[in-house]
Design a protein around this motif. Structure first.
Motif, PDB file in Angstrom:
ATOM      1  N   ASN A 334     -20.977-165.009   5.643  1.00 52.05           N
ATOM      2  CA  ASN A 334     -19.702-165.388   6.267  1.00 52.05           C
ATOM      3  C   ASN A 334     -18.619-165.581   5.211  1.00 52.05           C
ATOM      4  OD1 ASN A 334     -17.766-167.752   7.137  1.00 52.05           O
ATOM      5  ND2 ASN A 334     -18.451-166.783   9.026  1.00 52.05           N
ATOM      6  N   PHE A 335     -18.933-166.332   4.160  1.00 50.28           N
ATOM      7  CA  PHE A 335     -17.929-166.605   3.132  1.00 50.28           C
ATOM      8  C   PHE A 335     -17.515-165.315   2.423  1.00 50.28           C
ATOM      9  CE2 PHE A 335     -18.597-171.415   2.181  1.00 50.28           C
ATOM     10  CZ  PHE A 335     -18.364-171.699   3.515  1.00 50.28           C
ATOM     11  N   LEU A 336     -18.481-164.447   2.142  1.00 50.59           N
ATOM     12  CA  LEU A 336     -18.147-163.198   1.457  1.00 50.59           C
ATOM     13  C   LEU A 336     -17.390-162.239   2.373  1.00 50.59           C
ATOM     14  CD1 LEU A 336     -21.373-162.489  -0.630  1.00 50.59           C
ATOM     15  CD2 LEU A 336     -19.096-163.010  -1.515  1.00 50.59           C
ATOM     16  N   PHE A 337     -17.786-162.173   3.645  1.00 45.88           N
ATOM     17  CA  PHE A 337     -17.172-161.197   4.553  1.00 45.88           C
ATOM     18  C   PHE A 337     -15.781-161.633   5.001  1.00 45.88           C
ATOM     19  CE2 PHE A 337     -17.031-158.807   8.683  1.00 45.88           C
ATOM     20  CZ  PHE A 337     -17.059-157.547   8.116  1.00 45.88           C
ATOM     21  N   VAL A 338     -15.647-162.900   5.415  1.00 46.58           N
ATOM     22  CA  VAL A 338     -14.316-163.398   5.806  1.00 46.58           C
ATOM     23  C   VAL A 338     -13.398-163.426   4.591  1.00 46.58           C
ATOM     24  CG1 VAL A 338     -13.010-165.344   6.740  1.00 46.58           C
ATOM     25  CG2 VAL A 338     -15.211-164.727   7.745  1.00 46.58           C
ATOM     26  N   GLY A 339     -13.920-163.907   3.478  1.00 45.67           N
ATOM     27  CA  GLY A 339     -13.102-163.942   2.263  1.00 45.67           C
ATOM     28  C   GLY A 339     -12.695-162.558   1.806  1.00 45.67           C
ATOM     29  N   GLY A 340     -13.647-161.612   1.810  1.00 39.35           N
ATOM     30  CA  GLY A 340     -13.320-160.248   1.411  1.00 39.35           C
ATOM     31  C   GLY A 340     -12.333-159.588   2.351  1.00 39.35           C
ATOM     32  N   SER A 341     -12.497-159.811   3.667  1.00 39.80           N
ATOM     33  CA  SER A 341     -11.571-159.228   4.644  1.00 39.80           C
ATOM     34  C   SER A 341     -10.172-159.794   4.473  1.00 39.80           C
ATOM     35  CB  SER A 341     -12.079-159.490   6.071  1.00 39.80           C
ATOM     36  OG  SER A 341     -13.327-158.866   6.290  1.00 39.80           O
ATOM     37  N   THR A 342     -10.095-161.102   4.227  1.00 34.50           N
ATOM     38  CA  THR A 342      -8.790-161.740   4.010  1.00 34.50           C
ATOM     39  C   THR A 342      -8.134-161.227   2.736  1.00 34.50           C
ATOM     40  OG1 THR A 342      -9.574-163.736   5.146  1.00 34.50           O
ATOM     41  CG2 THR A 342      -7.606-163.952   3.766  1.00 34.50           C
ATOM     42  N   LEU A 343      -8.911-161.113   1.681  1.00 36.68           N
ATOM     43  CA  LEU A 343      -8.380-160.586   0.421  1.00 36.68           C
ATOM     44  C   LEU A 343      -7.883-159.159   0.605  1.00 36.68           C
ATOM     45  CD1 LEU A 343      -7.957-161.060  -2.632  1.00 36.68           C
ATOM     46  CD2 LEU A 343     -10.291-160.236  -2.997  1.00 36.68           C
ATOM     47  N   LEU A 344      -8.597-158.375   1.396  1.00 38.67           N
ATOM     48  CA  LEU A 344      -8.194-156.987   1.619  1.00 38.67           C
ATOM     49  C   LEU A 344      -6.825-156.907   2.285  1.00 38.67           C
ATOM     50  CD1 LEU A 344      -9.447-154.029   1.371  1.00 38.67           C
ATOM     51  CD2 LEU A 344      -9.804-154.222   3.843  1.00 38.67           C
ATOM     52  N   THR A 345      -6.538-157.813   3.247  1.00 34.25           N
ATOM     53  CA  THR A 345      -5.248-157.762   3.949  1.00 34.25           C
ATOM     54  C   THR A 345      -4.069-158.022   3.020  1.00 34.25           C
ATOM     55  OG1 THR A 345      -5.280-160.125   4.592  1.00 34.25           O
ATOM     56  CG2 THR A 345      -6.334-158.550   6.099  1.00 34.25           C
ATOM     57  N   ARG A 346      -4.333-158.548   1.832  1.00 29.97           N
ATOM     58  CA  ARG A 346      -3.271-158.817   0.870  1.00 29.97           C
ATOM     59  C   ARG A 346      -2.984-157.625  -0.039  1.00 29.97           C
ATOM     60  NH1 ARG A 346      -5.369-164.868  -1.112  1.00 29.97           N
ATOM     61  NH2 ARG A 346      -5.404-165.814   0.985  1.00 29.97           N
ATOM     62  N   THR A 347      -3.709-156.534   0.171  1.00 28.47           N
ATOM     63  CA  THR A 347      -3.576-155.389  -0.739  1.00 28.47           C
ATOM     64  C   THR A 347      -2.814-154.220  -0.136  1.00 28.47           C
ATOM     65  OG1 THR A 347      -5.668-154.347  -0.056  1.00 28.47           O
ATOM     66  CG2 THR A 347      -5.790-156.017  -1.787  1.00 28.47           C
ATOM     67  N   TYR A 348      -2.441-154.296   1.131  1.00 33.56           N
ATOM     68  CA  TYR A 348      -1.796-153.136   1.762  1.00 33.56           C
ATOM     69  C   TYR A 348      -0.585-153.550   2.593  1.00 33.56           C
ATOM     70  CZ  TYR A 348      -4.671-154.578   5.810  1.00 33.56           C
ATOM     71  OH  TYR A 348      -5.273-155.293   6.831  1.00 33.56           O
ATOM     72  N   ARG A 349       0.281-152.568   2.828  1.00 33.88           N
ATOM     73  CA  ARG A 349       1.446-152.736   3.692  1.00 33.88           C
ATOM     74  C   ARG A 349       1.069-152.337   5.111  1.00 33.88           C
ATOM     75  NH1 ARG A 349       4.885-149.131  -0.616  1.00 33.88           N
ATOM     76  NH2 ARG A 349       4.886-150.651  -2.336  1.00 33.88           N
ATOM     77  N   PRO A 350       1.906-152.706   6.117  1.00 31.82           N
ATOM     78  CA  PRO A 350       1.542-152.397   7.509  1.00 31.82           C
ATOM     79  C   PRO A 350       1.235-150.923   7.752  1.00 31.82           C
ATOM     80  CG  PRO A 350       3.347-153.955   7.479  1.00 31.82           C
ATOM     81  CD  PRO A 350       3.116-153.554   6.052  1.00 31.82           C
ATOM     82  N   GLU A 351       2.022-150.037   7.157  1.00 30.68           N
ATOM     83  CA  GLU A 351       1.817-148.607   7.398  1.00 30.68           C
ATOM     84  C   GLU A 351       0.581-148.059   6.687  1.00 30.68           C
ATOM     85  OE1 GLU A 351       4.828-148.897   3.949  1.00 30.68           O
ATOM     86  OE2 GLU A 351       4.301-149.998   5.788  1.00 30.68           O
ATOM     87  N   GLU A 352      -0.029-148.859   5.814  1.00 29.61           N
ATOM     88  CA  GLU A 352      -1.198-148.410   5.052  1.00 29.61           C
ATOM     89  C   GLU A 352      -2.516-148.932   5.607  1.00 29.61           C
ATOM     90  OE1 GLU A 352       1.312-148.549   0.812  1.00 29.61           O
ATOM     91  OE2 GLU A 352      -0.082-150.158   1.367  1.00 29.61           O
ATOM     92  N   LYS A 353      -2.434-149.784   6.641  1.00 29.34           N
ATOM     93  CA  LYS A 353      -3.631-150.529   7.048  1.00 29.34           C
ATOM     94  C   LYS A 353      -4.753-149.623   7.538  1.00 29.34           C
ATOM     95  CE  LYS A 353      -2.424-151.427  11.887  1.00 29.34           C
ATOM     96  NZ  LYS A 353      -2.165-152.440  12.906  1.00 29.34           N
ATOM     97  N   ALA A 354      -4.437-148.556   8.279  1.00 34.48           N
ATOM     98  CA  ALA A 354      -5.502-147.730   8.862  1.00 34.48           C
ATOM     99  C   ALA A 354      -6.386-147.126   7.781  1.00 34.48           C
ATOM    100  CB  ALA A 354      -4.896-146.634   9.744  1.00 34.48           C
ATOM    101  N   LYS A 355      -5.767-146.516   6.771  1.00 34.79           N
ATOM    102  CA  LYS A 355      -6.579-145.851   5.755  1.00 34.79           C
ATOM    103  C   LYS A 355      -7.279-146.849   4.839  1.00 34.79           C
ATOM    104  CE  LYS A 355      -2.490-144.989   2.825  1.00 34.79           C
ATOM    105  NZ  LYS A 355      -1.606-143.922   2.321  1.00 34.79           N
TER     106      LYS A 355
END
Length: 417
Positions: A334-355
């Protein structure tokens, strides 16, 4: 006679209707997606409980017992990119509904497989379940689509919290439906999965997640190679891969390992319950923990918890040890998956999210497919202890990467001041 009234006071004129800002659908979406997550994970926790056992009985070879699960995770891997692209062009609701249809098809094939005692049909069912699961894994990102930056971590974790229901409902359904169509064992379990998928499909029609404007206009943002060069992206993907891969490698072989130790099916189902509760129970507060203590600490603690799981599994084969280890395994995931998913959302712009989301999940579920394919073979050839020791080095690499990323972020913050 002149009218001295101001135009605003003319009786025939009406005051302009008050304008209201569109209501933010985020909270509503989160609860709807959390409900769908509960139904989805109930189905998947049932599959985790029964598939290796059914596979072993139909295949006749213990080494092939986890093959249907491996095919399920292979299908997840192959479907992550198409699922993301379908949702990009047709919307989240369409993509999730299509996935639920594959889940229903998988349930039907599972029923037919146990009636015919057909191992190949069970593998085909696993493929359909994998396509469904690939779409369902985007529930967490769908919750973040309309969330503010401050609420993204909580939105992701609250959706995953729907899995708490699965921790209780899934294995209980497996226990109470396995003899529903006796003497054909487990046909009832697959039938109950079909019912859960139908309920999920109905709820999905209520979510409201419009396409971002730029994405609808076809903007694609930066090249994926440029996005992937960010240290935060690399650590986010690594945490997802290792967290999910380690969890899957150990969890898939736990029910057969418990049966080999003369524990009952009901006891194995209870241990899976503890595991799923450990996976999703913390999601009620994981987002808050990330905000309070920082994402780096939560990721590091997640890796340490899975290492603690390994230590307990190596200490013995009593029910308490299986249960305690699997609970910690779920908590660390849980900590790795939620944390990793949250960290990932900080790396892209809205138009980049799909890829970006597709690339992340492709890497994660490639790892999951590999561990599912290898779990049964490693357990059969090398034993339970070797299976657990196989995850130690990857977890140590995660710890080193998180520490390095924290230093990178501190240096960047100091330079910005």
């Amino acid at each position: 006679m002149l009218c001295l009234c101001s135009p605003a006071m003319t009786p025939r004129q009406t005051a302009p209707a008050p304008t209201h800002a569109p209501r933010d659908p985020t909270v509503r979406n989160v609860w709807l997606l959390a409900t769908c997550q509960a139904l989805s994970m109930s189905s998947q926790s049932m599959l985790m409980t029964i598939t290796a056992i059914v596979g072993g009985s139909l295949a006749g070879d213990p080494k092939l017992a986890t093959l249907p699960l491996a095919i399920q995770f292979l299908a997840m891997m192959l479907s992550t990119v198409p699922a993301s692209l379908i949702m990009k062009h047709r919307g989240r609701r369409f993509g999730f509904t299509l996935g639920a249809l594959f889940g229903i098809l998988g349930a039907g094939l599972g029923i037919e497989a146990v009636y015919r005692a057909d191992f190949l049909l069970l593998c085909a069912a696993g493929f359909c379940f994998g396509v469904f699961a690939a779409g369902a894994m985007y529930y967490r990102f769908a919750a973040a689509d309309t969330a503010s930056d401050a609420f993204k971590a909580k939105a992701i974790s609250l959706v995953l919290a729907g899995g708490v229901v699965a921790g209780i409902l899934g294995p209980e359904l497996a226990k109470h439906t396995r003899e529903l169509f006796a003497p054909v064992m487990f046909a009832g379990a697959y039938a109950s999965i079909a019912v859960l998928m139908l309920a999920s499909m109905a709820i999905l029609q209520l979510i409201q997640i419009p396409l971002p404007k730029r994405e609808a206009e076809g903007g694609s943002g930066r090249p994926l190679t440029q996005i992937a060069a960010q240290p935060a992206f690399l650590v986010a993907v690594l945490c997802g891969m290792v967290g999910y891969g380690a969890m899957n490698l150990i969890m898939v072989s736990t029910p057969p390992a418990m049966l080999a130790c003369d524990h009952t099916f009901e006891t194995a189902a209870f241990v899976i319950q503890l595991h799923v509760i450990g996976m999703y129970g913390p999601s009620f507060f994981t987002g808050s923990l990330i905000q309070r203590f920082g994402i780096h600490r939560i990721l590091a603690i997640g890796a340490l918890l899975i290492l603690a799981c390994v230590a307990i599994n190596l200490s013995g084969e009593a029910v308490e040890q299986f249960g305690g280890a699997l609970f910690l395994l779920g908590l660390g995931w849980n900590f790795l998956f939620v944390g990793g998913s949250t960290l990932l959302t900080r790396t892209y712009r809205p138009e980049e999210k799909a890829k970006v989301q597709a690339a992340n999940d492709l890497c994660v579920f490639t790892t999951v497919a590999i561990t599912a394919f290898s779990s049964g073979a490693i357990h059969e050839a090398l034993g339970w202890q070797a299976l657990n020791l196989a995850v130690v080095v990857p977890l140590l690499i995660v710890l080193a990467a998180v520490v390095r990323l924290r230093g990178h972020h501190r240096r960047a913050a100091a330079a910005a001041e």
